[in-house]
Scaffold this active site. Structure first.
Site, PDB file in Angstrom:
ATOM      1  N   TRP A   1     -58.574  91.091  12.107  1.00 32.51           N
ATOM      2  CA  TRP A   1     -58.719  91.619  13.469  1.00 32.51           C
ATOM      3  C   TRP A   1     -59.588  90.711  14.328  1.00 32.51           C
ATOM      4  O   TRP A   1     -59.318  90.523  15.521  1.00 32.51           O
ATOM      5  CB  TRP A   1     -59.205  93.063  13.454  1.00 32.51           C
ATOM      6  CG  TRP A   1     -58.116  93.967  12.948  1.00 32.51           C
ATOM      7  CD1 TRP A   1     -58.089  94.629  11.757  1.00 32.51           C
ATOM      8  CD2 TRP A   1     -56.859  94.242  13.590  1.00 32.51           C
ATOM      9  NE1 TRP A   1     -56.895  95.320  11.634  1.00 32.51           N
ATOM     10  CE2 TRP A   1     -56.124  95.104  12.738  1.00 32.51           C
ATOM     11  CE3 TRP A   1     -56.286  93.863  14.804  1.00 32.51           C
ATOM     12  CZ2 TRP A   1     -54.854  95.578  13.053  1.00 32.51           C
ATOM     13  CZ3 TRP A   1     -55.009  94.331  15.128  1.00 32.51           C
ATOM     14  CH2 TRP A   1     -54.308  95.183  14.255  1.00 32.51           C
TER      15      TRP A   1
ATOM     16  N   LYS B   1     -57.355 105.639  14.279  1.00 30.11           N
ATOM     17  CA  LYS B   1     -57.919 105.530  12.931  1.00 30.11           C
ATOM     18  C   LYS B   1     -58.899 106.656  12.649  1.00 30.11           C
ATOM     19  O   LYS B   1     -58.660 107.463  11.781  1.00 30.11           O
ATOM     20  CB  LYS B   1     -58.569 104.177  12.749  1.00 30.11           C
ATOM     21  CG  LYS B   1     -57.471 103.154  12.491  1.00 30.11           C
ATOM     22  CD  LYS B   1     -57.493 101.875  12.867  1.00 30.11           C
ATOM     23  CE  LYS B   1     -56.232 101.098  12.665  1.00 30.11           C
ATOM     24  NZ  LYS B   1     -56.282  99.883  13.452  1.00 30.11           N
TER      25      LYS B   1
ATOM     26  N   ASP C   1     -65.565  95.685  18.308  1.00 30.50           N
ATOM     27  CA  ASP C   1     -64.294  96.371  18.063  1.00 30.50           C
ATOM     28  C   ASP C   1     -64.516  97.365  16.921  1.00 30.50           C
ATOM     29  O   ASP C   1     -64.423  97.007  15.755  1.00 30.50           O
ATOM     30  CB  ASP C   1     -63.214  95.349  17.688  1.00 30.50           C
ATOM     31  CG  ASP C   1     -61.907  96.014  17.267  1.00 30.50           C
ATOM     32  OD1 ASP C   1     -61.810  97.257  17.310  1.00 30.50           O
ATOM     33  OD2 ASP C   1     -60.972  95.271  16.879  1.00 30.50           O
TER      34      ASP C   1
HETATM   35  C1  LIG Z   1     -55.968  98.848  14.115  1.00 31.80           C
HETATM   36  C2  LIG Z   1     -56.977  97.911  14.669  1.00 31.80           C
HETATM   37  C3  LIG Z   1     -56.764  97.221  15.867  1.00 31.80           C
HETATM   38  C4  LIG Z   1     -55.471  97.356  16.654  1.00 31.80           C
HETATM   39  O1  LIG Z   1     -55.435  98.547  17.321  1.00 31.80           O
HETATM   40  P1  LIG Z   1     -54.239  98.847  18.367  1.00 31.80           P
HETATM   41  O2  LIG Z   1     -54.745 100.106  19.005  1.00 31.80           O
HETATM   42  O3  LIG Z   1     -53.004  98.998  17.576  1.00 31.80           O
HETATM   43  O4  LIG Z   1     -54.154  97.720  19.304  1.00 31.80           O
HETATM   44  C5  LIG Z   1     -57.748  96.390  16.327  1.00 31.80           C
HETATM   45  N1  LIG Z   1     -58.897  96.219  15.659  1.00 31.80           N
HETATM   46  C6  LIG Z   1     -59.157  96.864  14.503  1.00 31.80           C
HETATM   47  C7  LIG Z   1     -60.444  96.646  13.799  1.00 31.80           C
HETATM   48  C8  LIG Z   1     -58.203  97.728  13.974  1.00 31.80           C
HETATM   49  O5  LIG Z   1     -58.436  98.377  12.821  1.00 31.80           O
END
Ligand SMILES: *Cc1c(COP(=O)(O)O)cnc(C)c1O
Length: 361
Positions: free
Chosen positions: A102, A196, A172
């Site tokens: 990521w 998530k 993030d």
């Molecule tokens: C799943 C995830 C993303 C992507 O998320 P989207 O909402 O699908 O763009 C980005 N960063 C991390 C750490 C993730 O687990």
């Protein structure tokens, strides 16, 4: 059929109580006569849902008053681009820590907007640890430093917030938001896709410090991705993902009823400790991540004999243990054990793993 436990990395399992409440309110939200899906997002009923959503998140994370909360579209992936487009201002550089898949994606997107300085990377050891803070090469002229507190695919997690002096810290938190207590005031921006640890897919939460708002580039950035314009419009410059907002709101109320983030963190610690102990005690299973940097949310593991992977997955499925296949970048298995995964789910997985080892080891 035994009880189902869903270990999917995202979209991921939701608290059963939340799904039941949504089911009960599906056709008629609290006497309104309509589903939340059918309501005007400008009406008093949805306004009350939106207000609770923002108030509950602020309370749960103890978000200070000088931070705005946005619920936008385009996912965390969109923010990989919209963060530099919104907060670089007149700066031309940004620092990134590369700890996994990521981080790499965030870096790639940022390169269209600025000079990216990769201040540290664990690529050389296949992202199995977090680079020692003392080794980071930070440029004081950078607009911000971006990192990924929990790498969902590689299963590495920062246990503390890195010290970066006066530099604006951007995180993030897609896969570990609300899983542990954090001091929001240490960050310039925290963002997370909802799918998530917060609810279903459809929105990304952006928690942004006020002084970072109003620096957006003036050409090429659509208004719906401009923080200042969305703040002025309460994240409703376009029609918001209203049903997602409602479900995230229910998850936050559920989290409060569990005792909030501190109580959830204690449960998450127990769940992760139990699963890692089972892996470490066995020579049949292993996890490659440095013990100090292991994720409490996403636990990748491999079987010593990968020719048994298929048998493992199909036997697990028969026991009601779903979505354990690892990400293709890492292989093997991955158990995602977010807030909504009950301790009983981890216990069932650990028991299954021991049984499988007995019959195949
Ligand atoms: C799943 C995830 C993303 C992507 O998320 P989207 O909402 O699908 O763009 C980005 N960063 C991390 C750490 C993730 O687990």
């Amino acid at each position: 059929m035994s009880k189902i436990y869903n270990f999917s990395a995202g979209p991921s399992t939701l608290p059963e109580a939340v799904l039941k409440q949504a089911q009960a309110e599906m056709l008629d939200w609290q006497g309104s006569g309509v589903s939340v899906m059918e309501m005007s997002h400008r009406g008093a009923e949805f306004m009350s849902i939106a207000k609770d959503l923002h108030d509950d998140l602020r309370e749960l994370m103890a978000i200070p008053d000088n931070y705005k909360i946005l619920f936008l579209q385009g996912g965390a992936t969109g923010q990989f681009s919209f963060i530099p487009a919104n907060i670089l201002g007149d700066k031309t550089k940004a620092c990134y820590i590369n700890t996994g898949a990521w981080s790499e994606k965030a870096i790639k997107s940022a390169k269209s907007y600025c000079d990216v300085i990769v201040s540290a990377s664990s690529e050389d050891n296949k992202f199995t640890s977090i680079p020692d803070r003392a080794s980071w090469n930070i440029d004081e002229e950078a607009a911000y430093l971006h990192y990924t507190p929990n790498e969902t695919i590689h299963g590495v997690e920062f246990q503390t917030i890195p010290e970066v002096g006066d530099l604006t810290l951007v995180a993030d938190m897609s896969s570990n938001i609300l899983s542990r207590e954090i001091d929001v005031s240490k960050f310039g921006i925290i963002y997370a896709g909802t799918q998530k640890n917060m609810g279903p897919a459809g929105a990304v939460v952006v928690i942004v410090r006020e002084d970072l708002i109003g620096k957006a580039q003036t050409t090429g950035l659509p208004d719906i991705f401009n923080y200042e314009k969305q703040v002025k419009n309460d994240s409703m410059l376009n029609t918001p993902a209203s049903y997602t907002w409602y479900l995230v709101g229910l998850v936050l109320k559920w989290l409060k009823a569990q005792g909030g983030v501190a109580a959830m963190e204690a449960i998450n610690q127990r769940k992760a400790a139990k699963l890692y102990a089972a892996i470490d005690q066995s020579s049949f299973y292993s996890n490659p991540v440095a013990v100090a940097d292991r994720s409490r949310m996403n636990v990748p593991f491999v079987l010593a004999d990968d020719s048994l992977d298929k048998a493992f997955l199909s036997a697990a499925k028969e026991k009601g243990l779903l979505a354990l296949k690892g990400h293709r970048a890492v292989g093997g298995m991955r158990a995602s054990i977010y807030n909504a995964m009950p301790e009983a789910g981890v216990t069932a997985l650990v028991e299954f793993m021991a049984d499988f080892e007995k019959t195949h080891g």
